[in-house]
Design a protein around this motif. Sequence first.
Motif, PDB file in Angstrom:
ATOM      1  N   GLY A   1       0.447  -1.356   0.009  1.00 51.20           N
ATOM      2  CA  GLY A   1      -0.011  -0.039   0.431  1.00 51.20           C
ATOM      3  C   GLY A   1       0.831   0.993   0.098  1.00 51.20           C
ATOM      4  O   GLY A   1       0.239   2.445   0.088  1.00 51.20           O
ATOM      5  N   VAL A   2       1.842   1.472  -0.758  1.00 46.80           N
ATOM      6  CA  VAL A   2       2.445   2.273   0.144  1.00 46.80           C
ATOM      7  C   VAL A   2       3.339   2.939  -2.064  1.00 46.80           C
ATOM      8  O   VAL A   2       3.028   2.212  -2.731  1.00 46.80           O
ATOM      9  CB  VAL A   2       4.581   2.497   0.104  1.00 46.80           C
ATOM     10  CG1 VAL A   2       4.216   1.639   1.684  1.00 46.80           C
ATOM     11  CG2 VAL A   2       4.583   0.720  -0.724  1.00 46.80           C
ATOM     12  N   PHE A   3       3.379   3.795  -1.525  1.00 50.23           N
ATOM     13  CA  PHE A   3       3.258   5.019  -2.850  1.00 50.23           C
ATOM     14  C   PHE A   3       5.037   5.489  -3.553  1.00 50.23           C
ATOM     15  O   PHE A   3       5.519   6.273  -2.658  1.00 50.23           O
ATOM     16  CB  PHE A   3       2.639   5.827  -3.880  1.00 50.23           C
ATOM     17  CG  PHE A   3       2.621   6.048  -4.812  1.00 50.23           C
ATOM     18  CD1 PHE A   3       2.800   5.127  -6.205  1.00 50.23           C
ATOM     19  CD2 PHE A   3       3.324   7.249  -5.109  1.00 50.23           C
ATOM     20  CE1 PHE A   3       2.662   6.185  -7.222  1.00 50.23           C
ATOM     21  CE2 PHE A   3       3.200   7.989  -6.280  1.00 50.23           C
ATOM     22  CZ  PHE A   3       3.330   7.428  -7.545  1.00 50.23           C
ATOM     23  N   VAL A   4       5.903   4.847  -4.236  1.00 50.04           N
ATOM     24  CA  VAL A   4       6.874   5.432  -4.207  1.00 50.04           C
ATOM     25  C   VAL A   4       7.127   5.612  -5.856  1.00 50.04           C
ATOM     26  O   VAL A   4       6.459   5.118  -6.959  1.00 50.04           O
ATOM     27  CB  VAL A   4       8.288   5.081  -4.268  1.00 50.04           C
ATOM     28  CG1 VAL A   4       8.068   5.384  -2.113  1.00 50.04           C
ATOM     29  CG2 VAL A   4       7.958   3.430  -4.166  1.00 50.04           C
ATOM     30  N   THR A   5       7.637   6.730  -6.787  1.00 48.59           N
ATOM     31  CA  THR A   5       8.201   6.812  -7.905  1.00 48.59           C
ATOM     32  C   THR A   5       9.079   5.765  -8.657  1.00 48.59           C
ATOM     33  O   THR A   5      10.505   5.688  -8.128  1.00 48.59           O
ATOM     34  CB  THR A   5       8.318   8.366  -8.407  1.00 48.59           C
ATOM     35  OG1 THR A   5       7.009   9.518  -7.844  1.00 48.59           O
ATOM     36  CG2 THR A   5       8.525   8.892 -10.225  1.00 48.59           C
ATOM     37  N   HIS A   6       8.563   5.553 -10.231  1.00 44.69           N
ATOM     38  CA  HIS A   6      10.104   4.908 -10.525  1.00 44.69           C
ATOM     39  C   HIS A   6      10.959   5.443 -11.569  1.00 44.69           C
ATOM     40  O   HIS A   6       9.909   6.141 -12.322  1.00 44.69           O
ATOM     41  CB  HIS A   6       9.177   4.306 -11.578  1.00 44.69           C
ATOM     42  CG  HIS A   6      10.083   2.941 -12.150  1.00 44.69           C
ATOM     43  ND1 HIS A   6       9.747   2.525 -13.433  1.00 44.69           N
ATOM     44  CD2 HIS A   6      11.977   1.898 -11.764  1.00 44.69           C
ATOM     45  CE1 HIS A   6      10.755   1.889 -14.654  1.00 44.69           C
ATOM     46  NE2 HIS A   6      11.967   1.403 -12.264  1.00 44.69           N
ATOM     47  N   ILE A   7      12.269   5.364 -11.384  1.00 45.48           N
ATOM     48  CA  ILE A   7      13.262   6.121 -11.995  1.00 45.48           C
ATOM     49  C   ILE A   7      14.201   5.263 -12.477  1.00 45.48           C
ATOM     50  O   ILE A   7      14.663   4.635 -12.031  1.00 45.48           O
ATOM     51  CB  ILE A   7      13.523   7.171 -10.984  1.00 45.48           C
ATOM     52  CG1 ILE A   7      13.271   7.642 -11.091  1.00 45.48           C
ATOM     53  CG2 ILE A   7      14.974   7.848 -11.941  1.00 45.48           C
ATOM     54  CD1 ILE A   7      14.096   9.372 -10.212  1.00 45.48           C
ATOM     55  N   PRO A   8      13.778   5.047 -14.255  1.00 43.10           N
ATOM     56  CA  PRO A   8      14.369   3.252 -14.736  1.00 43.10           C
ATOM     57  C   PRO A   8      15.801   4.328 -14.954  1.00 43.10           C
ATOM     58  O   PRO A   8      15.630   5.142 -15.577  1.00 43.10           O
ATOM     59  CB  PRO A   8      13.311   3.350 -15.823  1.00 43.10           C
ATOM     60  CG  PRO A   8      12.633   4.546 -16.247  1.00 43.10           C
ATOM     61  CD  PRO A   8      12.740   5.058 -15.009  1.00 43.10           C
TER      62      PRO A   8
END
Length: 335
Positions: free
Chosen positions: A188-195
């Motif tokens: 249930g957490v949210f973090v932004t993806h940086i590829p």
Amino acid sequence: MIRPLMTRPSPLARRRWLALSCALLGVAAPLAVQAQAWPVKPVKLQVPFAPGGTTDIIARVVAERLGGPLGQTVVVENKAGGGGSVGATETARATPDGYSLGMATVSTTAANPAINPKITYDPLTDFTPIINIAATPNVIVVHPSFPARDYKGFVAELKKNPGRYSYASSGTGGIGHLQMELYKSLSGVFVTHIPYRGAGPALNDTVAGQVPIMFDNLPSALPFIKDGRLVPIVVASAERVAVLPQVPTFKEVGLAPVNRMAYYGIIGPKGLPREVVDKVSSAVRTAVALPEVKKRIEDTGSVLVLNSPEAFAAQIKAEYAVYKDVVARRKLSLD
């Protein structure tokens, strides 16, 4: 006694005989080449990621010692891009003669094909699985500047500040990306993806503090963990890892489905002769049996697998199914 008369063949007969002889030699020559024991020249082992990541580490450790049992040098070549798909595509399209092999990971044979419709190879039919060398735990690590240094604090910080933090991965569709998405869906957490274009560059930026979080393979992250430049939070492993005895597994924190270990194996293009498959498999086993090679792999936190081609093929099929499901349920895309 009457001796039979000996007649000389006509010019036409001689020409026909010469033509037949040349034709037979033309058939015999390639057969003789085919009969030569493989390999008769150096073998390329392609790593589909930039240098510095776990795939590169495992490949180079093993390749250094494959020359002995194979009788030819094994040259490691890195070809990054597309979350590993660029290098994997080249391996899939290679001539199946045993001189172009590739490293297979969960990213290239399961996670990336599960999310990227533009990938032109089928991970289940366009490769010849040879051997899975090792399985490796993945680990969530944070930069020392991150406000938390244990799992409880990590989750609390992310839930208190949804969207504030980002995480690095080896590329969109890589195992670090999809395994983190699996974790996010269950926690249930949210973090932004940086590829990034490989685990090496992603790890460098995480160590430098440009990105605060990374879901990385343990072998490449471990040296920085030991130096105190990264902090381990939780590992994807069936049991606690000997080199990180204080770090809990996902099962311990109530997220057992995330306990999926990465694999690092060798594949070839489809149609690879069984003779080549067996020789490579045997050579890998011989190389890994050397105490110094075994130790170098196990010191990274990896577990030796060394399974059969059939077992490796089944493993690839199972992982592909898992990540196809993750992509469908999370509605993930490359956009």
